[in-house]
Write a protein that holds these residues in place. Structure first.
Motif, short mmCIF file in Angstrom:
data_model
loop_
_atom_site.label_atom_id
_atom_site.label_comp_id
_atom_site.label_asym_id
_atom_site.label_seq_id
_atom_site.Cartn_x
_atom_site.Cartn_y
_atom_site.Cartn_z
N PHE A 171 0.85 -1.17 -0.13
CA PHE A 171 -0.06 0.10 0.04
C PHE A 171 0.85 1.20 0.08
O PHE A 171 2.02 1.08 0.10
N GLY A 172 0.29 2.44 -0.18
CA GLY A 172 1.05 3.58 -0.16
C GLY A 172 1.12 4.08 -1.49
O GLY A 172 1.08 3.43 -2.57
N ASP A 173 1.64 5.19 -1.92
CA ASP A 173 1.84 5.80 -3.20
C ASP A 173 3.14 5.40 -3.58
O ASP A 173 3.19 5.47 -5.01
N ASP A 174 4.03 4.87 -2.90
CA ASP A 174 5.13 4.16 -3.31
C ASP A 174 5.18 2.55 -3.08
O ASP A 174 6.24 2.09 -3.19
N CYS A 175 4.00 2.10 -2.55
CA CYS A 175 4.00 0.57 -2.17
C CYS A 175 4.91 0.15 -1.08
O CYS A 175 5.21 -0.88 -0.98
N SER A 176 5.20 1.15 -0.30
CA SER A 176 6.12 0.96 0.73
C SER A 176 5.74 0.41 2.24
O SER A 176 6.36 -0.19 3.11
N ILE A 177 4.25 0.11 2.13
CA ILE A 177 3.56 -0.39 3.37
C ILE A 177 3.23 -1.75 3.02
O ILE A 177 2.20 -1.98 2.04
N SER A 178 3.44 -2.52 3.97
CA SER A 178 3.11 -4.10 3.87
C SER A 178 2.08 -4.33 4.57
O SER A 178 2.11 -4.03 5.84
N GLY A 179 1.22 -5.31 4.28
CA GLY A 179 0.05 -6.00 5.24
C GLY A 179 0.04 -7.25 4.94
O GLY A 179 0.67 -7.98 4.30
N LEU A 180 -0.91 -7.98 5.78
CA LEU A 180 -1.16 -9.48 6.01
C LEU A 180 -2.49 -9.92 5.70
O LEU A 180 -3.45 -9.16 5.99
N GLN A 185 -4.70 -15.70 8.71
CA GLN A 185 -4.41 -15.33 10.16
C GLN A 185 -5.38 -16.14 11.12
O GLN A 185 -6.51 -16.37 11.10
N LEU A 186 -4.53 -16.55 12.30
CA LEU A 186 -5.19 -17.12 13.56
C LEU A 186 -5.19 -16.31 14.48
O LEU A 186 -6.24 -16.33 15.51
N LYS A 187 -4.49 -15.10 14.64
CA LYS A 187 -4.57 -14.14 15.64
C LYS A 187 -4.13 -12.93 15.07
O LYS A 187 -3.62 -12.82 13.75
N TYR A 195 -5.28 -6.90 5.64
CA TYR A 195 -5.98 -6.61 4.45
C TYR A 195 -6.96 -7.58 4.00
O TYR A 195 -6.62 -8.87 4.31
N LEU A 196 -7.98 -7.40 3.40
CA LEU A 196 -9.06 -8.21 2.76
C LEU A 196 -8.94 -8.18 1.33
O LEU A 196 -9.56 -6.94 0.93
N SER A 197 -8.57 -8.80 0.52
CA SER A 197 -8.76 -8.43 -0.92
C SER A 197 -10.37 -8.95 -1.50
O SER A 197 -10.53 -10.05 -1.17
N LEU A 198 -10.99 -8.03 -1.72
CA LEU A 198 -12.45 -8.28 -2.03
C LEU A 198 -12.66 -8.95 -3.31
O LEU A 198 -13.63 -9.52 -3.17
N ILE A 267 -9.16 -2.69 4.70
CA ILE A 267 -7.55 -2.78 5.39
C ILE A 267 -8.26 -2.75 6.75
O ILE A 267 -9.06 -1.89 7.26
N PHE A 268 -7.30 -3.35 7.88
CA PHE A 268 -7.68 -3.38 9.20
C PHE A 268 -6.21 -3.03 10.10
O PHE A 268 -5.31 -3.50 9.50
N LYS A 269 -6.34 -2.13 11.04
CA LYS A 269 -5.23 -1.78 11.97
C LYS A 269 -5.66 -2.06 13.20
O LYS A 269 -6.59 -1.55 13.60
N VAL A 270 -4.89 -2.76 13.91
CA VAL A 270 -5.12 -3.24 15.33
C VAL A 270 -4.29 -2.50 16.31
O VAL A 270 -2.95 -2.23 16.07
N TYR A 271 -4.84 -2.05 17.50
CA TYR A 271 -4.00 -1.14 18.28
C TYR A 271 -4.32 -1.54 19.80
O TYR A 271 -3.96 -0.93 20.68
#
Length: 472
Positions: A171-180, A185-187, A195-198, A267-271
């Motif tokens: 992700f990002g304008d330069d593809c520098s951000i990676s997601g799972l 995932q199990l946790k 991320y979820l590819s729709l 996309i999902f971000k956990v805090y």
């Protein structure tokens, strides 16, 4: 040194450049843009403004239509309120460089937010940077071709028409951000992007978590800022059909404008402070696929082994029958069965002993199939008709008539034949043509044959009957 490197990397297509270094500054700093002449900007050029961080607190680059009235630009809400723009993803991810490009043509909001390429508004625009604590950084402004990417595309991304086309999960304008991929995932772990590819998901999506956690959940095409958007506290990740379709439509609209491939993501971000387990995957598509796999795979294995067993059994039966046929054929020349009961056509038998053939005689009692006029058959001395091959196989195992159990061994047949040169069918034929000269004495029924008599008496009874059938 950083300034020198950036100058070396500048594209050859720009006509004017300017840079300024800020050493251990605090709060909002202004960058003078009077030497950059926007009115000379063509439709195939863009102005790229880059902040290169050196040390201290990471500042945030901001571009506004006019100078902000407040001296605190640290929050995204404040930046929006002041009608300013920034490379918010690069700032939130604490990247060394932040870049914003300005173009002459009008672009949609989705285009601008996803790629940090905004429409040029005014020659009196405000360019600056804000840091709450001391910071050292440089700001560069240069004009470059519209078809050059402002940043180098990362993680396998490619530059097309001045935009980075990212591979799945970046992700990002330069593809520098990676997601799972959240489907794998199990946790879920703190501060991780999922991320979820729709396009590969079902019509709905749901995950039940072991604890309530704070998280962000958003359509990437609509809100491409990883750490921005509404914060939820929940233990359920849920997407309805309408939400999924809405995000797909947003992505397709963006793709039509930029002319490069875009994947539709939620996309999902956990805090949370600790890992949280996924207790239930209740996605209708996933669940259906898993249930089908749980049923289909064992069923296929069972059917496969069943098919193998059937093939082996069928092969063994065929092999056994072939061996029996071979043995029968090998002994057929000198076989007493063929000597006394030769093979003839069923049509001939009907012509010879038509008056003795009843409705039951049109079927072979061994294979239970109806006789055809061209079938090869054998007739026993008890006037029972069988397929030639069926009777040969039967007598190969047991030497009695299948219907009445009359003995059909060689000794019995030999004793019945007063002329060895004549076969049973010859004798029956000659006697049938004598216009009732042969009189058949009725015998006991099968029920009486199966009565409480011993085997010797039974064979004697059949022997007596055979004598009657062939006697003048």
């Amino acid at each position: 040194m950083i300034t020198l490197i950036l100058f070396c990397l500048l594209p050859s297509s720009f006509s004017q450049t300017k840079n300024q270094r800020y050493f251990e500054v605090i709060a909002l700093q202004i960058f003078n843009t009077k030497d950059i002449v926007p009115k000379n900007l063509s439709e195939k050029q863009k102005i790229t403004i880059t902040l290169a961080y050196e040390e201290g607190e990471i500042p945030i680059l901001v571009i506004c239509n006019k100078q902000p009235q407040i001296n605190d630009m640290i929050s995204y809400e404040t930046i929006q309120k002041e009608n300013c723009i920034s490379d918010i993803n690069a700032y939130d991810q604490k990247f060394q460089n932040q870049s914003i490009s300005l173009i002459k043509n009008q672009k949609s909001q989705a285009f601008q937010k996803n790629f940090n390429i905004y429409q040029f508004q005014s020659s009196n625009m405000f360019v600056g940077a804000y840091s709450k604590l001391q910071s050292t950084y440089s700001i560069f402004v240069y004009i470059q071709s519209l078809y050059n990417c402002a940043k180098e595309c990362q993680n396998g991304g490619s530059c097309f028409y001045g935009l980075c086309e990212c591979i799945e999960g970046t992700f990002g304008d330069d593809c520098s951000i990676s997601g799972l991929n959240i489907k794998d995932q199990l946790k879920l772990s703190p501060d991780k992007l999922y991320y979820l590819s729709l396009y590969s998901a079902g019509s709905t999506f749901q995950r039940i978590l072991s604890n309530q956690i704070p998280l962000r959940q958003q359509c990437y095409a609509e809100i491409p800022f990883i750490d921005q958007g509404s914060l939820l506290i929940t233990n359920v990740l849920q997407l309805t059909y309408d939400k999924i379709q809405y995000c797909k439509n947003m992505t397709e609209t963006l793709q039509e404008e930029i002319k490069i491939k875009q994947n539709a993501y939620i996309i999902f971000k956990v805090y949370s402070q600790f890992d949280v387990n996924i207790l239930l995957n209740n996605n209708d598509n996933d669940s259906l696929q898993r249930i089908m796999m749980m049923i289909f795979i064992p069923l296929c294995v069972i059917l496969f082994f069943f098919l193998i067993c059937c093939c082996v059994k069928f092969y063994r039966q065929k092999l056994e029958q072939a061996q029996i046929h071979k043995k029968i054929e090998q002994t057929e020349a000198g076989n007493y069965v063929n000597q006394y009961m030769p093979t003839i056509k069923f049509s001939q038998v009907k012509d010879i002993i038509q008056e003795d053939i009843n409705e039951k005689d049109v079927y072979c009692s061994i294979c239970l199939e109806q006789f055809d006029r061209q079938n090869d058959v054998k007739v026993t001395y008890c006037k029972h008709i069988y397929h030639s091959q069926c009777l040969s196989m039967w007598l190969f195992k047991i030497k009695i008539c299948p219907l009445c159990r009359a003995p059909l061994d060689e000794k019995t047949l030999t004793s019945l034949m007063h002329q060895r040169s004549q076969t049973l069918i010859d004798q029956i034929s000659s006697k049938s043509s004598a216009n009732n000269k042969l009189k058949i004495t009725s015998l006991n029924s099968l029920s009486s044959l199966n009565g409480p008599i011993n085997q010797n008496a039974f064979q004697h009874l059949n022997y007596q009957r055979s004598l009657v059938l062939v006697e003048q």
